[in-house]
Design an enzyme around this catalytic site. Structure first.
Site, PDB file in Angstrom:
ATOM      1  N   GLY A   1      44.857  34.824  43.503  1.00 38.46           N
ATOM      2  CA  GLY A   1      44.395  34.563  42.150  1.00 38.46           C
ATOM      3  C   GLY A   1      42.883  34.623  42.088  1.00 38.46           C
ATOM      4  N   GLY A   2      42.253  33.457  42.107  1.00 37.50           N
ATOM      5  CA  GLY A   2      40.820  33.337  41.872  1.00 37.50           C
ATOM      6  C   GLY A   2      39.959  34.305  42.664  1.00 37.50           C
TER       7      GLY A   2
ATOM      8  N   SER B   1      45.229  29.777  46.932  1.00 39.01           N
ATOM      9  CA  SER B   1      43.871  29.585  47.439  1.00 39.01           C
ATOM     10  C   SER B   1      43.569  30.431  48.680  1.00 39.01           C
ATOM     11  CB  SER B   1      43.595  28.098  47.694  1.00 39.01           C
ATOM     12  OG  SER B   1      43.680  27.362  46.477  1.00 39.01           O
TER      13      SER B   1
ATOM     14  N   GLU C   1      54.448  30.872  46.889  1.00 36.73           N
ATOM     15  CA  GLU C   1      53.222  30.279  46.362  1.00 36.73           C
ATOM     16  C   GLU C   1      53.457  28.785  46.115  1.00 36.73           C
ATOM     17  OE1 GLU C   1      50.506  33.366  44.404  1.00 36.73           O
ATOM     18  OE2 GLU C   1      51.936  32.725  42.892  1.00 36.73           O
TER      19      GLU C   1
ATOM     20  N   ASN D   1      46.035  38.812  41.284  1.00 35.86           N
ATOM     21  CA  ASN D   1      46.524  38.375  39.971  1.00 35.86           C
ATOM     22  C   ASN D   1      45.319  37.860  39.190  1.00 35.86           C
ATOM     23  OD1 ASN D   1      47.673  37.104  37.783  1.00 35.86           O
ATOM     24  ND2 ASN D   1      48.585  35.426  38.984  1.00 35.86           N
ATOM     25  N   TRP D   2      44.896  38.635  38.210  1.00 32.39           N
ATOM     26  CA  TRP D   2      43.667  38.275  37.480  1.00 32.39           C
ATOM     27  C   TRP D   2      43.920  37.247  36.386  1.00 32.39           C
ATOM     28  CZ3 TRP D   2      40.839  43.647  36.620  1.00 32.39           C
ATOM     29  CH2 TRP D   2      40.475  44.156  37.877  1.00 32.39           C
ATOM     30  N   LYS D   3      45.183  36.908  36.183  1.00 30.60           N
ATOM     31  CA  LYS D   3      45.537  35.912  35.148  1.00 30.60           C
ATOM     32  C   LYS D   3      44.879  36.282  33.815  1.00 30.60           C
ATOM     33  CE  LYS D   3      46.077  32.532  38.763  1.00 30.60           C
ATOM     34  NZ  LYS D   3      46.342  31.155  39.084  1.00 30.60           N
TER      35      LYS D   3
ATOM     36  N   HIS E   1      55.899  33.797  38.237  1.00 31.35           N
ATOM     37  CA  HIS E   1      54.730  33.014  38.660  1.00 31.35           C
ATOM     38  C   HIS E   1      54.910  31.570  38.211  1.00 31.35           C
ATOM     39  CE1 HIS E   1      50.619  31.565  38.959  1.00 31.35           C
ATOM     40  NE2 HIS E   1      50.401  32.565  39.796  1.00 31.35           N
TER      41      HIS E   1
ATOM     42  N   GLY F   1      45.135  27.684  42.848  1.00 35.61           N
ATOM     43  CA  GLY F   1      43.949  27.349  42.072  1.00 35.61           C
ATOM     44  C   GLY F   1      43.346  25.998  42.403  1.00 35.61           C
TER      45      GLY F   1
ATOM     46  N   GLU G   1      53.011  29.553  36.899  1.00 34.44           N
ATOM     47  CA  GLU G   1      52.467  29.254  35.563  1.00 34.44           C
ATOM     48  C   GLU G   1      53.445  29.693  34.474  1.00 34.44           C
ATOM     49  OE1 GLU G   1      48.665  31.139  36.211  1.00 34.44           O
ATOM     50  OE2 GLU G   1      48.199  29.594  37.683  1.00 34.44           O
TER      51      GLU G   1
HETATM   52  C1  PEP Z   1      48.024  32.844  41.959  1.00 35.12           C
HETATM   53  O1  PEP Z   1      47.697  32.706  40.806  1.00 35.12           O
HETATM   54  O2  PEP Z   1      49.036  33.497  42.219  1.00 35.12           O
HETATM   55  C2  PEP Z   1      47.208  32.237  43.008  1.00 35.12           C
HETATM   56  C3  PEP Z   1      47.665  32.231  44.211  1.00 35.12           C
HETATM   57  O3  PEP Z   1      45.986  31.712  42.610  1.00 35.12           O
HETATM   58  P1  PEP Z   1      44.794  31.214  43.606  1.00 35.12           P
HETATM   59  O4  PEP Z   1      44.596  32.287  44.641  1.00 35.12           O
HETATM   60  O5  PEP Z   1      43.611  31.075  42.693  1.00 35.12           O
HETATM   61  O6  PEP Z   1      45.230  29.925  44.196  1.00 35.12           O
END
Ligand code: PEP
Length: 255
Positions: free
Chosen positions: A236-237, A215, A169, A11-13, A97, A175, A99
Site C-alpha cells: 500500500g503506502g 506495511s 494481509e 495498491n495506490w488506494k 481487500h 497502514g 478495506e
Molecule cells: C494494502 O493496502 O494492501 C497494504 C498492505 O497497505 P500498507 O502497505 O500501507 O500497509
C-alpha cells in the site's frame, strides 16, 4: 522443486489524480526496467486507469484495479465491470481487500462471486484474506483464514488458478507501520497453502502465489521474501513512491 515467480503489486488506494499517477509510472518504469524474474503490477484508482495504462505501454509492468463488480453490465450505479477494466488495459484486479470487507461490508459470499466472474471474464485476481488484531489475539486466526479461503475460493475449479493469487494481509499490519515478522508471515502462508491443498490438491497449492501485505517497506522486504511460502507483496503506502516501490520490487526479485 516448483519455483513460484514473485508477484509484487502496488495498491495506490484513493491516492493520485491522473497527472500524479502518470508521473509516478514514468518515474517507476526506468527503475524497474532491468528487473527480471518477477511480475510487477500497479493498481491506481479507477479514474487514472486509462492514462496509467497508456503510460505503461511497452513496459513489463502490468495494470490492475482495486475492485471490480460481479456483473457485465446493468443498473449497478457506481460499479465497474471486469470487461470495462480489460477495456482500459487492466490485466489484474484486487478483490476482497480488508478495506472493502470492513468499510464497504463486502461478504465472503459476494467476494466469491466477484472472483468467479472476474476470472471468467479474463482478469487475473489478487484475492485478499487476513485476520484482525482482535481475531488474532482471540485465537481465531486460523478459523478466519479457513473461512475466507473456504468460502472465497469455493466457486473456483483447478484451471482457474492460473489467474489467481492470494494476498495474506493481516489487518493489524495494514497502514499501521507494524509489519508481521517473517516468521508470522511464513506461518500464516504455510497454513493458507495447506488449506488450499486440502480444498483442491497439492499441485494447485504448490503453484499458487501467496503475497504478503501489511506495511511492507524497502527495509523489510528482503527478510519477508526470503521465507519459502512468501511469494511476493501487495504494497500500500510504500507503493505510492516510485523509488520505494522499485526497491521493494528489487528485493522481491532477489536483490
Ligand atoms: C494494502 O493496502 O494492501 C497494504 C498492505 O497497505 P500498507 O502497505 O500501507 O500497509
Amino acid at each position: 522443486m516448483l519455483v513460484r515467480k514473485p508477484l509484487i503489486a502496488g495498491n495506490w488506494k484513493m491516492f493520485k489524480v491522473v497527472g500524479e499517477a502518470v508521473a509516478t509510472i514514468e518515474a517507476l518504469k526506468p527503475l524497474v526496467a532491468d528487473v527480471g524474474g518477477v511480475d510487477i503490477v500497479v493498481c491506481p484508482p479507477f479514474t487514472a486507469l486509462y492514462a496509467a495504462g497508456q503510460a505503461l505501454r511497452g513496459s513489463a509492468v502490468e495494470l490492475g484495479a482495486q475492485n471490480v463488480y460481479k456483473e457485465a453490465k446493468g443498473a449497478f450505479t457506481g460499479e465497474i465491470a471486469p470487461q470495462m477494466l480489460l477495456d482500459v488495459g487492466c490485466a489484474w484486479a484486487i478483490i476482497g481487500h480488508s478495506e472493502r470487507r470492513k468499510i464497504f461490508g463486502e461478504t465472503d459470499a459476494l467476494l466469491s462471486e466477484k472472483l468467479r466472474f472476474a476470472v471468467d471474464t479474463g482478469l487475473k485476481v489478487m484475492f485478499c484474506i487476513g485476520e484482525t488484531l482482535e481475531e488474532r489475539q482471540g485465537g481465531q486466526m486460523n478459523d478466519v483464514l479457513s473461512r475466507q479461503v473456504g468460502e472465497g475460493l469455493a466457486k473456483l475449479s483447478a484451471s482457474d488458478f492460473e489467474r489467481v493469487a492470494l494476498a495474506y494481509e493481516p489487518v493489524w499490519a495494514i497502514g499501521t507501520g507494524v509489519t508481521a515478522t517473517p516468521e508470522q508471515a511464513e506461518e500464516a502462508h504455510a497454513y493458507v497453502r495447506d488449506l488450499v491443498r486440502r480444498q483442491f490438491d497439492a499441485t494447485i497449492a504448490e503453484g499458487l502465489r501467496i503475497q504478503y501485505g501489511g506495511s511492507v517497506k524497502p527495509d523489510n522486504a528482503a527478510q519477508l521474501i526470503a521465507k519459502p511460502n512468501v511469494d511476493g507483496f501487495l504494497v500500500g503506502g510504500a507503493s505510492l513512491d516510485a523509488r520505494d516501490f522499485a526497491a521493494i520490487v528489487k528485493a522481491g526479485a532477489g536483490g
